[in-house]
Scaffold this active site. Structure first.
Site, PDB file in Angstrom:
ATOM      1  N   ASP A 100      25.173  70.860  -0.452  1.00  0.00           N
ATOM      2  CA  ASP A 100      24.937  70.882   0.922  1.00  0.00           C
ATOM      3  C   ASP A 100      23.531  71.361   0.755  1.00  0.00           C
ATOM      4  OD1 ASP A 100      24.649  71.586   3.653  1.00  0.00           O
ATOM      5  OD2 ASP A 100      27.128  72.264   3.327  1.00  0.00           O
ATOM      6  N   ASP A 202      22.489  69.526   6.122  1.00  0.00           N
ATOM      7  CA  ASP A 202      22.790  70.253   7.240  1.00  0.00           C
ATOM      8  C   ASP A 202      21.639  69.928   8.694  1.00  0.00           C
ATOM      9  OD1 ASP A 202      23.798  72.897   7.956  1.00  0.00           O
ATOM     10  OD2 ASP A 202      21.945  73.500   8.475  1.00  0.00           O
ATOM     11  N   GLU A 265      24.549  65.612   8.588  1.00  0.00           N
ATOM     12  CA  GLU A 265      25.346  66.287   9.580  1.00  0.00           C
ATOM     13  C   GLU A 265      24.566  65.916  11.027  1.00  0.00           C
ATOM     14  OE1 GLU A 265      26.860  70.594  11.210  1.00  0.00           O
ATOM     15  OE2 GLU A 265      24.868  70.466  10.433  1.00  0.00           O
ATOM     16  N   HIS A 326      34.154  73.541   8.300  1.00  0.00           N
ATOM     17  CA  HIS A 326      33.806  74.949   8.118  1.00  0.00           C
ATOM     18  C   HIS A 326      33.236  75.462   9.759  1.00  0.00           C
ATOM     19  CE1 HIS A 326      30.006  73.374   7.288  1.00  0.00           C
ATOM     20  NE2 HIS A 326      29.219  74.649   7.567  1.00  0.00           N
ATOM     21  N   ASP A 327      32.933  74.423  10.545  1.00  0.00           N
ATOM     22  CA  ASP A 327      32.270  74.788  11.931  1.00  0.00           C
ATOM     23  C   ASP A 327      33.421  74.651  13.047  1.00  0.00           C
ATOM     24  OD1 ASP A 327      29.859  75.588  10.855  1.00  0.00           O
ATOM     25  OD2 ASP A 327      29.165  73.636  10.958  1.00  0.00           O
TER      26      ASP A 327
END
Ligand code: NOJ
Length: 530
Positions: A100, A202, A265, A326-327
């Site tokens: 990431d 990200d 993302e 994870h969000d």
């Protein structure tokens, strides 16, 4: 039609949230040696690549998405040597490792920010985004933080505000500054030289802000009760035209290496999302496509959005699909455990690269977190809107023992109450388990070019029925999904007949079908036609 595809096109990406995957030292937090210890599990599942959520040194204000050093590993997770061992272990098994990368903001504890905030004339001042107060002393404009409140934090030492689109401990970097660009490209190069196979970047669509810092307009669709950040449309704080030059620059760096991948993302509607493949120069290989997360679970809606997405892809643009991360609340909680099996079949048979979220393959669901155990800054900053992300970040359930085989200590987030039934060990022993389904599906997908890189054609999308065709070199697959709890019948018409290769119930292989296809409640089927 591509006759041969690259690893990130035909492969499957498996997201690991390192804090919650496997803890080797009993501190209740997962780590890199833990992941190495479980690498054979991920390999045997059939994943081609792992993507690790951030492992960098960080004060953990946003659980690693607040980076204090872009070129090291947090002691909680291990050392650079552990990381090298993980890369070697993955590569030895033919698997890739993706990191990431968090370029939009650093931690306020990064040395760069410490310098920047020390004085207005510090050489690093302009590495971050500083503005004078508004005439009334308040924030420079009306931009909101995704985690609640204003996106501006006043800094008394220098009498200016700095921008933070997330928590105030995550100051936004100023990507218009060439020195920032170079420093961040150097950080990417550090990992590429270490053998990293790619990055998930990200909030890539937020990296550049309006040069004039204009106020965002109100969102006319905003309803009271929705998260406060949605009260404004992020017209000037996201998706700015100049961001594309920055992403193209990152891509040029990756292209100096062999077969590295950049996944971005991006939460945007399809027509804006596909611009991130690059309009005038290559950008993301895979701009994350979150449509299956954001759309309602309806055959008609999903059928239409797959068509829209397929039609919007630029020439050479490779599709991808995601069910969870994870969000986002876990798929098993969003659609229920029965439909989660149908969702797995959808994810693994649509055209494009699937990304799996750890634990979805064993049917993990959201875990309710009592208020006193909440860790997530999003829930702490804007409580009560159901946006807390701890529920989908709970420890991986490996076995029925204490600590679920995740830890010998006290897990940092509570384990699911039903982990004794739903865990890897139990599901490996159960031929009808979710894990058995994922393993069969992935094995079938890997062995079937029509599913990995065949063409896509819609067949039906009405009521609870969704059906489509995947075809390659004369082999034709019909995928039929029942998105509801009633039995359904699909008329095969000119498709004629075929043989069931897989049912989500794992009990119909080899059955011959002709003229009509009967689907049981919550069932999905893959049928080879002919
Ligand atoms: C997106 C990440 O996925 C999320 O977990 C994080 O909180 C924000 N970006 C800020 O980095």
């Amino acid at each position: 039609m591509l006759s041969s595809t690259l690893w990130w096109q035909h492969g499957i990406i498996y997201q690991i949230y390192p804090r919650s995957f496997a803890d080797s030292n009993g501190d209740g937090i997962g780590d890199l040696p833990g992941i190495i210890g479980r690498i054979d599990y991920v390999h045997s599942l059939g994943a081609d690549a792992i993507w690790l959520s951030p492992i960098y040194p960080s004060p953990m204000a946003d659980f690693g998405y607040d980076v204090a050093d872009y070129t090291d590993v947090h002691a909680l997770f291990g050392t650079l040597a552990d990381f090298d061992r993980l890369v070697a272990a993955a590569h030895a098994r033919g698997m890739k490792v993706m990191l990431d990368f968090v370029p939009n903001h650093s931690s306020d504890e990064h040395a760069w920010f410490a310098e920047a905030r020390s004085a207005r004339d510090n050489p690093r001042r302009d590495w971050y985004i500083w503005r004078d107060p508004a005439p009334d002393g308040g924030p420079p404009n009306n931009w909101l933080s995704y985690f609640g409140g204003s996106a501006w934090q006043y800094d008394a030492t220098t009498g200016q505000y700095y921008l933070h689109l997330f928590v105030d401990k995550q100051p936004d970097l100023n990507w218009r500054n060439p020195a920032v660009q170079q420093a961040m490209l150097d950080a990417m190069r550090f990992w590429l030289d270490r053998g990293v196979d790619g990055f998930r970047v990200d909030v890539i669509w937020l990296m550049i802000k309006d040069a004039q810092f204009r106020d965002n307009p109100p969102n006319p669709a905003y309803q009271p009760g929705q998260a406060p950040v949605n009260a404004l449309l992020p017209l000037y704080s996201s998706d700015q035209p100049e961001v594309h030059e920055i992403i193209a620059m990152m891509r040029q760096l990756l292209d100096q290496y062999h077969e590295r991948v950049m996944v971005g993302e991006i939460y945007l509607p399809i027509e804006r999302l596909v611009e991130y493949y690059g309009m005038s120069a290559p950008e993301c290989h895979l701009p994350f496509n979150f449509q299956l997360i954001t759309a309602p679970w309806s055959a008609e809606v999903i059928g239409a959005l797959v068509n829209q997405y397929e039609a919007a892809l630029p020439p050479g643009g490779w599709p991808n699909w995601v069910l969870g991360n994870h969000d986002q609340h876990r798929i098993a909680s969003r659609v229920g455990p029965r439909q989660a099996r149908v969702a797995a079949l959808l994810l693994l048979t649509l055209r494009g690269t699937p990304t799996l979220y750890y634990g979805d393959e064993i049917g993990m669901h959201d875990v309710e977190i009592p208020p006193e155990l909440v860790h997530d800054p999003q829930e702490l900053g804007a409580p009560g809107y159901g946006m807390g992300r701890d529920p989908e970040r709970t420890p991986m359930q490996w076995d029925a023992g204490p600590g679920a085989g995740f830890t010998s200590g006290v897990p940092w987030l509570p384990l699911a109450g039903d982990y004794a039934e739903h865990n890897v060990a139990a599901e490996l022993d159960d031929p009808a388990s979710m894990l058995a389904l994922y393993r069969s599906l992935i094995a079938l997908r890997r062995a079937t070019p029509a599913l990995t890189h065949g063409s896509y054609a819609p067949f039906a999308a009405y009521g609870d029925l969704l059906a489509y065709l995947r075809e390659h070199a004369g082999r034709r697959m019909l995928v039929a999904l029942n998105l509801g709890p009633q039995p359904q019948t699909l008329e095969l018409g000119t498709l004629g007949q075929g043989r069931v290769l897989l049912s989500t119930a794992l009990d119909r292989a080899d059955e011959r079908v002709s003229d009509t296809l009967a689907l049981r409640p919550d069932e999905g089927l893959i049928v080879e036609l002919g």
